[in-house]
Design an enzyme around this catalytic site. Structure first.
Site, PDB file in Angstrom:
ATOM      1  N   LYS A  52       0.847  -1.209   0.000  1.00 62.74           N
ATOM      2  CA  LYS A  52       0.000   0.000   0.000  1.00 62.74           C
ATOM      3  C   LYS A  52       0.874   1.247   0.000  1.00 62.74           C
ATOM      4  O   LYS A  52       0.612   2.203  -0.734  1.00 62.74           O
ATOM      5  CB  LYS A  52      -0.941  -0.023   1.217  1.00 62.74           C
ATOM      6  CG  LYS A  52      -2.017  -1.094   1.078  1.00 62.74           C
ATOM      7  CD  LYS A  52      -2.755  -1.402   2.369  1.00 62.74           C
ATOM      8  CE  LYS A  52      -3.697  -2.594   2.170  1.00 62.74           C
ATOM      9  NZ  LYS A  52      -4.301  -3.078   3.416  1.00 62.74           N
ATOM     10  N   GLN A  96      -4.429  -1.694   9.686  1.00 60.03           N
ATOM     11  CA  GLN A  96      -4.331  -3.020   9.068  1.00 60.03           C
ATOM     12  C   GLN A  96      -4.928  -4.100   9.991  1.00 60.03           C
ATOM     13  O   GLN A  96      -4.640  -4.161  11.168  1.00 60.03           O
ATOM     14  CB  GLN A  96      -2.853  -3.334   8.761  1.00 60.03           C
ATOM     15  CG  GLN A  96      -2.635  -4.625   8.008  1.00 60.03           C
ATOM     16  CD  GLN A  96      -3.283  -4.621   6.624  1.00 60.03           C
ATOM     17  OE1 GLN A  96      -3.153  -3.676   5.863  1.00 60.03           O
ATOM     18  NE2 GLN A  96      -4.009  -5.686   6.306  1.00 60.03           N
ATOM     19  N   ASP A 119     -11.367   2.476   4.198  1.00 65.68           N
ATOM     20  CA  ASP A 119     -11.700   1.047   4.158  1.00 65.68           C
ATOM     21  C   ASP A 119     -13.216   0.840   4.126  1.00 65.68           C
ATOM     22  O   ASP A 119     -13.695  -0.250   3.842  1.00 65.68           O
ATOM     23  CB  ASP A 119     -11.142   0.358   5.419  1.00 65.68           C
ATOM     24  CG  ASP A 119      -9.967  -0.540   5.107  1.00 65.68           C
ATOM     25  OD1 ASP A 119      -9.724  -0.814   3.911  1.00 65.68           O
ATOM     26  OD2 ASP A 119      -9.299  -0.977   6.063  1.00 65.68           O
TER      27      ASP A 119
END
Ligand SMILES: NC(=O)c1ccc[n+]([C@@H]2O[C@H](COP(=O)([O-])OP(=O)(O)OC[C@H]3O[C@@H](n4cnc5c(N)ncnc54)[C@H](OP(=O)(O)O)[C@@H]3O)[C@@H](O)[C@H]2O)c1
Length: 294
Positions: A52, A96, A119
């Site tokens: 990422k 994460q 997200d």
């Protein structure tokens, strides 16, 4: 002949559009910023975070990579999230998953500024998805699946889509997304899961079958009708002594047999995977754009 849906090539096309949009934002004095927070040292999570960060840098997105020790407490992490919420150079924040056991992941997600929740897991964004409010953030994998279908010119409107799996990360948001009354929606959606009866009869009635269950090569030719479109979200490691790494990656679909029946199918790897990260970048650019609209 079966059409192979090339996720890498489609992701590259997404990046072309994103580069143009990032340049436009920079000309207005805004550099999109993405913060990725990693707690602990899980090797798979570390590798996701690295990709990422690398992709952000390649696109000219300001990348903040925060690596915290496995002993980080809930309140330490909440403090970091609050700092990032206040940081005007950061438009998107991602913690994460999975975090270490002492962390209450749901509480961390709720602490995120929903305008930075790239997200798409914050309850406000989940509600916006259910309400067809396109100002919210949609989770990256479902968004990537929808984009793959649109870019491959597969008609979603009115199609019977069967989603195999009902997780909050993939199956459930994907079902909501494809039934929205918006472009790329209007599907007739059926969701099946581990408690579903007559699963095979249901999947065989799909025009578009999307597998997201985390079971290696579960979907066989018998689950699929001739000419269906099959999207494989699964990423599973299976032992393979012949492979240098000792394993290989397979999807939730038995590719060799299903590809003989399907009109179009995504491979694993190289299908949905590359789209997930492309959609994270896209959501970050959207957050940056919205930050100057409000
Ligand atoms: N390509 C990407 O970027 C990406 C991103 C995210 C996930 N993935 C992959 O996608 C897969 C699914 O991930 P996830 O996070 O959604 O998994 P998950 O949270 O474990 O959910 C799996 C879902 O599949 C259902 N299921 C499991 N076994 C089943 C069976 N035998 N028959 C019918 N339904 C069954 C479960 O039903 P119940 O709800 O009844 O338990 C659950 O709804 C995994 O392989 C994961 O690695 C890929």
């Amino acid at each position: 002949m079966t059409n192979l849906i090339d996720g890498r090539a489609i992701a590259e096309r997404v990046y072309v559009d994103l580069r143009r949009e990032i340049a436009e934002l920079k000309s207005k004095g805004v550099t999109p910023g993405l913060a990725v927070v990693l707690v602990g040292d899980d090797p798979a999570s570390r590798s996701y975070v690295r990709s990422k960060d690398k992709m952000s840098r390649e696109l000219g997105i300001h990348s903040v990579k925060l690596e915290l020790p496995a002993s980080t407490t809930q309140s330490d992490l909440l403090g970091r999230v609050e700092e990032l919420n206040r940081d005007s150079a950061v438009h998107g924040i991602l913690v994460q998953s999975p975090p270490p056991k002492q962390i209450d992941e749901g509480a961390i997600v709720c602490a995120l500024d929903p305008r930075k929740d790239v997200d798409g897991f914050h309850p406000e964004n989940v509600a916006k998805l259910a309400l067809d409010d396109t100002s919210g953030f949609v989770p990256c994998t479902p968004l990537g699946v929808q984009r793959l279908l649109i870019e491959s010119k597969i008609d979603i409107d009115g199609a019977h889509v069967v989603v195999l799996g009902r997780s909050m990360i993939v199956g459930k948001p994907l079902a909501l997304l494809l039934m929205q009354k918006t472009k790329g929606g209007n599907a007739t959606v059926t969701v099946v899961h581990s408690r579903s009866k007559n699963l095979e009869a249901i999947t065989r009635s799909a025009d578009i079958l999307i597998a997201a269950i985390g079971r290696a090569e579960f979907v066989k030719a018998g689950h699929v009708r001739d000419g269906a479109v099959v999207v494989d979200v699964g990423i599973n490691r299976v032992d393979d002594a012949a492979n240098q790494r000792g394993y290989r990656l397979v999807g939730d679909v038995a590719f060799d047999e299903v590809s003989k029946k399907a009109a179009a199918i995504t491979p694993v790897p190289g299908g949905v995977g590359p789209m997930t990260i492309a959609m994270l970048m896209s959501n970050t650019v959207k957050a940056a754009r919205q930050s100057i609209q409000t």
